[in-house]
Motif scaffolding. Structure first.
Motif, PDB file in Angstrom:
ATOM      1  N   ASP A  30       0.837  -1.209   0.000  1.00  0.00           N
ATOM      2  CA  ASP A  30       0.000   0.000   0.000  1.00  0.00           C
ATOM      3  C   ASP A  30       0.873   1.261   0.000  1.00  0.00           C
ATOM      4  OD1 ASP A  30      -2.298  -1.545   0.059  1.00  0.00           O
ATOM      5  OD2 ASP A  30      -2.433  -1.506   2.251  1.00  0.00           O
ATOM      6  N   LEU A  31       1.947   1.220   0.785  1.00  0.00           N
ATOM      7  CA  LEU A  31       2.831   2.381   0.877  1.00  0.00           C
ATOM      8  C   LEU A  31       3.564   2.624  -0.447  1.00  0.00           C
ATOM      9  CD1 LEU A  31       4.128   4.636   2.492  1.00  0.00           C
ATOM     10  CD2 LEU A  31       5.749   2.965   3.433  1.00  0.00           C
ATOM     11  N   TYR A  32       4.050   1.551  -1.072  1.00  0.00           N
ATOM     12  CA  TYR A  32       4.734   1.684  -2.370  1.00  0.00           C
ATOM     13  C   TYR A  32       3.789   2.332  -3.386  1.00  0.00           C
ATOM     14  CZ  TYR A  32       9.129   0.110  -4.534  1.00  0.00           C
ATOM     15  OH  TYR A  32      10.388   0.054  -5.063  1.00  0.00           O
ATOM     16  N   HIS A  33       2.549   1.862  -3.397  1.00  0.00           N
ATOM     17  CA  HIS A  33       1.555   2.395  -4.327  1.00  0.00           C
ATOM     18  C   HIS A  33       1.276   3.866  -4.041  1.00  0.00           C
ATOM     19  CE1 HIS A  33      -2.623   2.510  -6.192  1.00  0.00           C
ATOM     20  NE2 HIS A  33      -1.850   2.087  -7.178  1.00  0.00           N
ATOM     21  N   LYS A  34       1.158   4.208  -2.767  1.00  0.00           N
ATOM     22  CA  LYS A  34       0.901   5.601  -2.377  1.00  0.00           C
ATOM     23  C   LYS A  34       2.068   6.495  -2.782  1.00  0.00           C
ATOM     24  CE  LYS A  34      -1.033   9.046  -0.083  1.00  0.00           C
ATOM     25  NZ  LYS A  34      -2.265   9.691  -0.553  1.00  0.00           N
ATOM     26  N   VAL A  35       3.293   6.039  -2.494  1.00  0.00           N
ATOM     27  CA  VAL A  35       4.479   6.852  -2.789  1.00  0.00           C
ATOM     28  C   VAL A  35       4.691   6.995  -4.284  1.00  0.00           C
ATOM     29  CG1 VAL A  35       7.003   6.885  -2.575  1.00  0.00           C
ATOM     30  CG2 VAL A  35       5.581   6.333  -0.597  1.00  0.00           C
ATOM     31  N   ARG A  36       4.285   5.973  -5.037  1.00  0.00           N
ATOM     32  CA  ARG A  36       4.434   6.039  -6.500  1.00  0.00           C
ATOM     33  C   ARG A  36       3.686   7.236  -7.071  1.00  0.00           C
ATOM     34  NH1 ARG A  36       4.195   6.913 -10.994  1.00  0.00           N
ATOM     35  NH2 ARG A  36       4.595   5.637 -12.845  1.00  0.00           N
ATOM     36  N   TYR A  37       2.537   7.575  -6.476  1.00  0.00           N
ATOM     37  CA  TYR A  37       1.732   8.683  -6.985  1.00  0.00           C
ATOM     38  C   TYR A  37       1.902   9.957  -6.166  1.00  0.00           C
ATOM     39  CZ  TYR A  37      -0.573   5.302  -9.999  1.00  0.00           C
ATOM     40  OH  TYR A  37      -0.825   4.346 -10.961  1.00  0.00           O
ATOM     41  N   SER A  38       2.300   9.813  -4.899  1.00  0.00           N
ATOM     42  CA  SER A  38       2.452  10.982  -4.034  1.00  0.00           C
ATOM     43  C   SER A  38       3.698  10.806  -3.174  1.00  0.00           C
ATOM     44  CB  SER A  38       1.202  11.146  -3.144  1.00  0.00           C
ATOM     45  OG  SER A  38       1.331  12.272  -2.298  1.00  0.00           O
ATOM     46  N   PRO A  39       4.873  11.122  -3.721  1.00  0.00           N
ATOM     47  CA  PRO A  39       6.128  10.856  -2.995  1.00  0.00           C
ATOM     48  C   PRO A  39       6.248  11.594  -1.665  1.00  0.00           C
ATOM     49  CG  PRO A  39       6.526  12.149  -4.997  1.00  0.00           C
ATOM     50  CD  PRO A  39       5.122  11.664  -5.072  1.00  0.00           C
ATOM     51  N   ALA A  40       5.489  12.697  -1.475  1.00  0.00           N
ATOM     52  CA  ALA A  40       5.551  13.418  -0.206  1.00  0.00           C
ATOM     53  C   ALA A  40       5.063  12.558   0.971  1.00  0.00           C
ATOM     54  CB  ALA A  40       4.724  14.701  -0.285  1.00  0.00           C
TER      55      ALA A  40
ATOM     56  N   ILE B 251      11.443   1.461  -0.342  1.00  0.00           N
ATOM     57  CA  ILE B 251      10.356   2.388  -0.689  1.00  0.00           C
ATOM     58  C   ILE B 251      10.797   3.836  -0.459  1.00  0.00           C
ATOM     59  CG2 ILE B 251       8.005   3.102  -0.120  1.00  0.00           C
ATOM     60  CD1 ILE B 251       7.503   0.197   0.809  1.00  0.00           C
ATOM     61  N   ALA B 252      11.474   4.070   0.663  1.00  0.00           N
ATOM     62  CA  ALA B 252      11.915   5.430   0.984  1.00  0.00           C
ATOM     63  C   ALA B 252      12.913   5.944  -0.052  1.00  0.00           C
ATOM     64  CB  ALA B 252      12.532   5.461   2.379  1.00  0.00           C
ATOM     65  N   ALA B 253      13.850   5.096  -0.459  1.00  0.00           N
ATOM     66  CA  ALA B 253      14.833   5.501  -1.478  1.00  0.00           C
ATOM     67  C   ALA B 253      14.137   5.829  -2.796  1.00  0.00           C
ATOM     68  CB  ALA B 253      15.865   4.399  -1.685  1.00  0.00           C
ATOM     69  N   PHE B 254      13.161   5.006  -3.149  1.00  0.00           N
ATOM     70  CA  PHE B 254      12.359   5.246  -4.350  1.00  0.00           C
ATOM     71  C   PHE B 254      11.632   6.586  -4.244  1.00  0.00           C
ATOM     72  CE2 PHE B 254       8.034   4.941  -6.114  1.00  0.00           C
ATOM     73  CZ  PHE B 254       8.298   4.688  -7.460  1.00  0.00           C
ATOM     74  N   GLY B 255      10.978   6.820  -3.093  1.00  0.00           N
ATOM     75  CA  GLY B 255      10.214   8.056  -2.916  1.00  0.00           C
ATOM     76  C   GLY B 255      11.085   9.294  -2.888  1.00  0.00           C
ATOM     77  N   LEU B 256      12.240   9.225  -2.248  1.00  0.00           N
ATOM     78  CA  LEU B 256      13.150  10.380  -2.184  1.00  0.00           C
ATOM     79  C   LEU B 256      13.599  10.802  -3.583  1.00  0.00           C
ATOM     80  CD1 LEU B 256      15.288   9.339   0.911  1.00  0.00           C
ATOM     81  CD2 LEU B 256      13.937  11.456   0.721  1.00  0.00           C
ATOM     82  N   GLN B 257      13.850   9.823  -4.441  1.00  0.00           N
ATOM     83  CA  GLN B 257      14.309  10.142  -5.788  1.00  0.00           C
ATOM     84  C   GLN B 257      13.213  10.763  -6.643  1.00  0.00           C
ATOM     85  OE1 GLN B 257      17.076   7.007  -7.544  1.00  0.00           O
ATOM     86  NE2 GLN B 257      16.481   6.015  -5.624  1.00  0.00           N
ATOM     87  N   LYS B 258      11.980  10.579  -6.244  1.00  0.00           N
ATOM     88  CA  LYS B 258      10.869  11.254  -6.926  1.00  0.00           C
ATOM     89  C   LYS B 258      10.565  12.606  -6.272  1.00  0.00           C
ATOM     90  CE  LYS B 258       8.419   7.571  -9.216  1.00  0.00           C
ATOM     91  NZ  LYS B 258       8.705   8.204 -10.506  1.00  0.00           N
TER      92      LYS B 258
END
Length: 653
Positions: free
Chosen positions: A225-235, A254-261
């Motif tokens: 769920d978190l990966y999906h959320k971060v994919r669309y809303s990295p904040a 997931i955090a590394a993925f989100g930070l890069q977005k």
């Protein structure tokens, strides 16, 4: 088919005689074939026979077929018939055809529907017998299912299905049965489900993530769920409540993925999020390098004061072209040439030896007061035929280097390639205006040839005035010195007349065309651009104030008329600055306005800071190609002297 050897050597005297004779070689694809007049007649008969085959006019088809003995495209008529008749009733004809043309473009055009037919009929043994890799994903799944039904053991079955599972996109319904059995065997582990979630998030189809999340153990579903959320809303990574600590290793991913977005959307929040998460989550070395590289690039592009800090966090082992480019742009933007010089000198030798870095080491040395050291580097660089070599020549006030090396192949080598069945079929498709089929045959031809024979193939394509394939063929083997083939005077009169009509330099229009399509009149891009100069229909409408069809945009005279006129408008809007006009032709006028500097900036520095890598490389290539065409048109002088002295202004009103 076995690869044929085309490496045949002559004495120097005989080779020279053969090369002289090339100009006299007729462009008929086979010296043993009928005359060109006979071939032209056969082309018309082929068109009629193909039409008759498609319409089921068998008597007419058979009558025409008897007149096409020896015609290279005759197998395509048999292919047309085999695609229409009942398959099992004609199995031997199908198998004979597949055996004769295995590996050629004719093969897959029949094998694909044949396999689909066999699968629909449940003919598993025949399917296994006739399948050839790689096939479609559907056929691969059907193959595994057939092999399983024929006794494939668990271990190899699981291994084969693992490869099917490893996709970031949905798989065809034909794969469902083997995936279900694979899962029943316990092969769908948590690690494999997580791997697919990562693939779906990173370049795959993120809408697949909720389904995959349901396959995770219940206590880990929050991660999906978190990966999906971060994919669309990295904040979302900034929220403490989302990090439960159940699986910190996957949370770190997931955090590394989100930070890069997030760094691209909100750099200040991303910097704060990194400080917080780096203390909470166990980022591994690779993740930290990826974050540092992405932060360095994004902050450089945004002209953020912390850009240099992040560049310093990227270790030499993790440097790539993108990171290095923006490290250079940061120093140039700050006009910090002393530190730029030190940074280049600290690069690994394999990187520092590139033309770009040698040029900027020379510029940094020059602007730091080391004129002698700069000139020494410029002198070596000026011997090279590339953007930086031409710039170095301009810095020294010397003519550019345009070393040429004609393709050295014998007449027999050329004729052997010309007589290859795929070359003959490609030639005939060219004459019929069916360029997709021609390229398919040409690509197969290249797989059949030894490296040296690629030179003969490029020469043959050039002889046929099939310039894009001649250029591409030489690029495949890294042979860049055959200037006259790589930079043909294709559509020269048309480009010159249209350019003169609108008041632009014809060599500029030719360079744009060479970069846009390599003189391929039927070229089209994923964005919808068409023809020689890659005109978008929307651009054509604005220029003509009328709708222009795709078919019209593929007509050279229409396309070149629009392209040269558009270039002249862009040049006028930028006060005759063709560097900015070139960038605008690629990226758009308003984008280039956004990229104008805050104060007058040397053109070479501004080009290195263009945010879009595609436009940055495009401008460099067009400037280089224009210089080459300028010399090929028997002009003298270094056009880069204008570029070297140019300043890009903050505005062009």
């Amino acid at each position: 088919m076995k690869k044929q050897s085309f490496i045949i050597r002559y004495s120097k005297a005989l080779a020279a005689t053969a090369l002289v004779s090339m100009a006299l070689v007729c462009s008929v694809p086979s010296s043993a074939a009928a005359s060109e007049a006979k071939r032209a007649e056969q082309r018309e008969l082929f068109r009629k026979a193909e039409y008759a085959a498609k319409r089921g006019r068998l008597a007419e088809y058979r009558r025409l077929l008897t007149q096409l003995d020896g015609y290279p495209l005759k197998p395509y008529l048999e292919l047309e018939r085999l695609q229409q008749v009942g398959y099992l009733a004609n199995e031997q004809r199908v198998l004979s055809f597949l055996e004769q043309y295995e590996g050629t473009p004719l093969d897959w055009q029949l094998r694909r529907p044949w396999l689909t037919y066999l699968a629909s009929q449940g003919e598993e043994q025949r399917f296994i017998r006739d399948f050839r890799h790689p096939g479609t994903l559907t056929h691969r799944c059907q193959l595994i299912a057939a092999e399983r039904n024929q006794g494939l053991a668990d271990a190899p079955f699981i291994k084969k299905v693992d490869a099917i599972w490893k996709h970031g996109f949905s798989v065809p319904t034909a794969c469902n049965s083997i995936l279900n059995e694979w899962a029943d065997l316990g092969a769908r582990t948590t690690d494999k489900v997580w791997q697919r979630i990562s693939l779906a998030a990173n370049g795959g189809n993120p809408t697949l993530i909720p389904y995959l999340t349901g396959l995770l153990p219940e206590n880990l579903r929050y991660l999906g769920d978190l990966y999906h959320k971060v994919r669309y809303s990295p904040a979302a990574i900034y929220s403490d409540r989302r990090w439960r600590g159940v699986d910190q290793k996957r949370e770190a991913e997931i955090a590394a993925f989100g930070l890069q977005k997030l760094i691209w959307a909100n750099e200040n929040l991303a910097l704060k999020a990194f400080d917080k998460l780096s203390q909470k989550l166990p980022f591994n070395r690779e993740q930290r390098q990826q974050i540092a590289a992405e932060f360095a690039v994004a902050l450089s592009l945004k002209d953020h004061p912390e850009a240099r800090v992040w560049h310093q966090r990227v270790p030499p082992s993790a440097l790539d072209e993108r990171t290095l480019q923006w490290r250079l742009a940061t120093y140039l933007r700050d006009r910090d040439f002393s530190n730029l010089k030190r940074a280049i000198q600290s690069l690994p030798a394999a990187i520092a030896g590139g033309a770009q870095w040698r040029y900027w080491l020379a510029r940094a040395s020059q602007l730091s007061g080391d004129e002698l050291g700069a000139n020494e580097i410029y002198s070596e660089l000026a011997k090279e035929r590339n953007y930086y070599g031409f710039l170095a020549s301009a810095r020294l006030g010397k003519p550019v280097s345009l070393e040429r090396e004609p393709i050295d192949v014998s007449l027999m080598e050329l004729e052997q390639v010309r007589n290859h069945p795929s070359a003959q079929r490609a030639y005939e498709f060219i004459q019929l205006g069916r360029f997709v089929d021609a390229r398919r045959e040409w690509n197969h031809l290249l797989t059949e040839l030894d490296g040296e024979a690629h030179k003969a193939a490029a020469l043959l394509a050039s002889e046929w005035e099939w310039h894009d394939q001649a250029i591409w063929t030489l690029a495949q083997i890294g042979h860049f010195d055959a200037i006259n083939i790589r930079f043909p005077m294709a559509y020269g009169q048309l480009l010159t007349d249209s350019s003169n009509k609108v008041g632009i330099d014809p060599t500029w229009a030719m360079a744009i065309t060479r970069r846009e399509s390599a003189f391929r009149a039927d070229a089209y891009s994923s964005a919808g651009a068409r023809g020689l100069m890659q005109i978008l229909p929307s651009t054509a409408r604005r220029l003509r104030n009328d709708n222009i069809s795709y078919r019209q945009l593929h007509r050279p005279e229409v396309n070149v008329d629009l392209g040269t006129y558009y270039l002249s408008r862009l040049q006028n809007r930028f006060d005759q600055n063709h560097v900015l006009a070139t960038a605008s032709y690629n990226a758009g006028y308003y984008k280039v306005l956004d990229w104008l500097p805050q104060s007058p900036t040397p053109a070479d520095e501004w080009i290195e800071q263009i945010p879009y890598y595609e436009t940055r490389d495009y401008v460099k290539a067009v400037m280089t190609y224009q210089q080459i065409y300028y010399l090929l048109h028997e002009n003298q002088g270094n056009l880069f002297e204008t570029l070297e002295a140019m300043k890009i202004q903050p505005s062009y009103d």
